[in-house]
Design an enzyme around this catalytic site. Sequence first.
Site, PDB file in Angstrom:
ATOM      1  N   CYS A 118       1.054  -1.161  -0.092  1.00  0.00           N
ATOM      2  CA  CYS A 118      -0.179   0.216   0.099  1.00  0.00           C
ATOM      3  C   CYS A 118       0.672   1.195   0.196  1.00  0.00           C
ATOM      4  O   CYS A 118       1.817   1.301   1.040  1.00  0.00           O
ATOM      5  CB  CYS A 118      -0.744   0.227   0.958  1.00  0.00           C
ATOM      6  SG  CYS A 118      -1.967   1.890   1.726  1.00  0.00           S
ATOM      7  N   GLU A 162      14.804   8.888   6.700  1.00  0.00           N
ATOM      8  CA  GLU A 162      14.917  10.371   7.634  1.00  0.00           C
ATOM      9  C   GLU A 162      13.647   9.605   9.272  1.00  0.00           C
ATOM     10  O   GLU A 162      14.274   9.661  10.233  1.00  0.00           O
ATOM     11  CB  GLU A 162      14.818  11.068   6.861  1.00  0.00           C
ATOM     12  CG  GLU A 162      16.037  11.557   6.321  1.00  0.00           C
ATOM     13  CD  GLU A 162      15.525  11.172   4.485  1.00  0.00           C
ATOM     14  OE1 GLU A 162      14.967  10.617   4.784  1.00  0.00           O
ATOM     15  OE2 GLU A 162      15.872  11.779   4.213  1.00  0.00           O
ATOM     16  N   CYS A 212      12.686  14.456   1.969  1.00  0.00           N
ATOM     17  CA  CYS A 212      11.844  15.377   1.398  1.00  0.00           C
ATOM     18  C   CYS A 212      10.961  16.024   2.200  1.00  0.00           C
ATOM     19  O   CYS A 212      11.668  16.380   3.448  1.00  0.00           O
ATOM     20  CB  CYS A 212      11.328  14.217   1.119  1.00  0.00           C
ATOM     21  SG  CYS A 212      10.266  13.550   2.823  1.00  0.00           S
TER      22      CYS A 212
HETATM   23  N1  THU Z   1      13.508   8.227   0.202  1.00  0.00           N
HETATM   24  C1  THU Z   1      14.167   8.569   1.968  1.00  0.00           C
HETATM   25  O1  THU Z   1      13.969   7.304   2.765  1.00  0.00           O
HETATM   26  N2  THU Z   1      14.205   9.418   2.425  1.00  0.00           N
HETATM   27  C2  THU Z   1      14.911  10.553   1.199  1.00  0.00           C
HETATM   28  O2  THU Z   1      15.268  11.624   1.444  1.00  0.00           O
HETATM   29  C3  THU Z   1      13.995  10.446  -0.063  1.00  0.00           C
HETATM   30  C4  THU Z   1      13.084   9.170  -0.859  1.00  0.00           C
HETATM   31  C5  THU Z   1      12.859   7.280   0.398  1.00  0.00           C
HETATM   32  C6  THU Z   1      11.046   7.048   0.066  1.00  0.00           C
HETATM   33  C7  THU Z   1      10.890   6.061  -0.807  1.00  0.00           C
HETATM   34  O3  THU Z   1      10.838   5.044  -0.025  1.00  0.00           O
HETATM   35  C8  THU Z   1      12.143   5.868  -1.699  1.00  0.00           C
HETATM   36  O4  THU Z   1      13.203   6.748  -1.908  1.00  0.00           O
HETATM   37  C9  THU Z   1      11.468   6.804  -2.997  1.00  0.00           C
HETATM   38  O5  THU Z   1      10.946   7.976  -2.854  1.00  0.00           O
END
Ligand code: THU
Length: 159
Positions: free
Chosen positions: A73, A81, A113
């Site tokens: 999901c 983070e 993000c």
């Molecule tokens: N993601 C992170 O864990 N940290 C970030 O700073 C950017 C994106 C992850 C979320 C998702 O699992 C994957 O990277 C693709 O967006």
Amino acid sequence: MAQVQYDCSRGNHQNITNSTASPVGHEQIQLLLHVCKEAKKSAYCPYSHFPVGAALLTCDGKIFSGCNVENACYSLGVCAERTAIQKAVSEGYVNFRAMAIASNTEEDFIVPCGACRQVMREFSRDWDIYMTKPDGTYIVKTLQELLPLSFGPEDLKKF
Ligand code: THU
């Protein structure tokens, strides 16, 4: 390993960052870079195939790691983070000095993000975020720089 205690109260320190908290030493930075790279290996990302690792340094000198954890999901996936922050908070740590983040992206430094910036903001504006590349290079910004004009816990007390 000796634990370094950080003075996370506001001061007037000279640092490579714009943070006013006590500087993070070279060795500690290298350790954070290593831990976030290692944490990336645990990423559960069968949908994006985009592994991310994080290393969170508390003001007590403790390091919590985190990785992204995705879900069938899709919207339930959580970033590296926030995994690290949730691990720390759930063990009683809420004062943070720095976080390092790693991904496999060679061309760009990995940046947190917007949702993660807001979750980081909950705990302070004055801590350092180390954004890395796989080659070990990094850029560092304070959370205040990454999320200016932010909304936080103090704002709820203003009405
Ligand atoms: N993601 C992170 O864990 N940290 C970030 O700073 C950017 C994106 C992850 C979320 C998702 O699992 C994957 O990277 C693709 O967006």
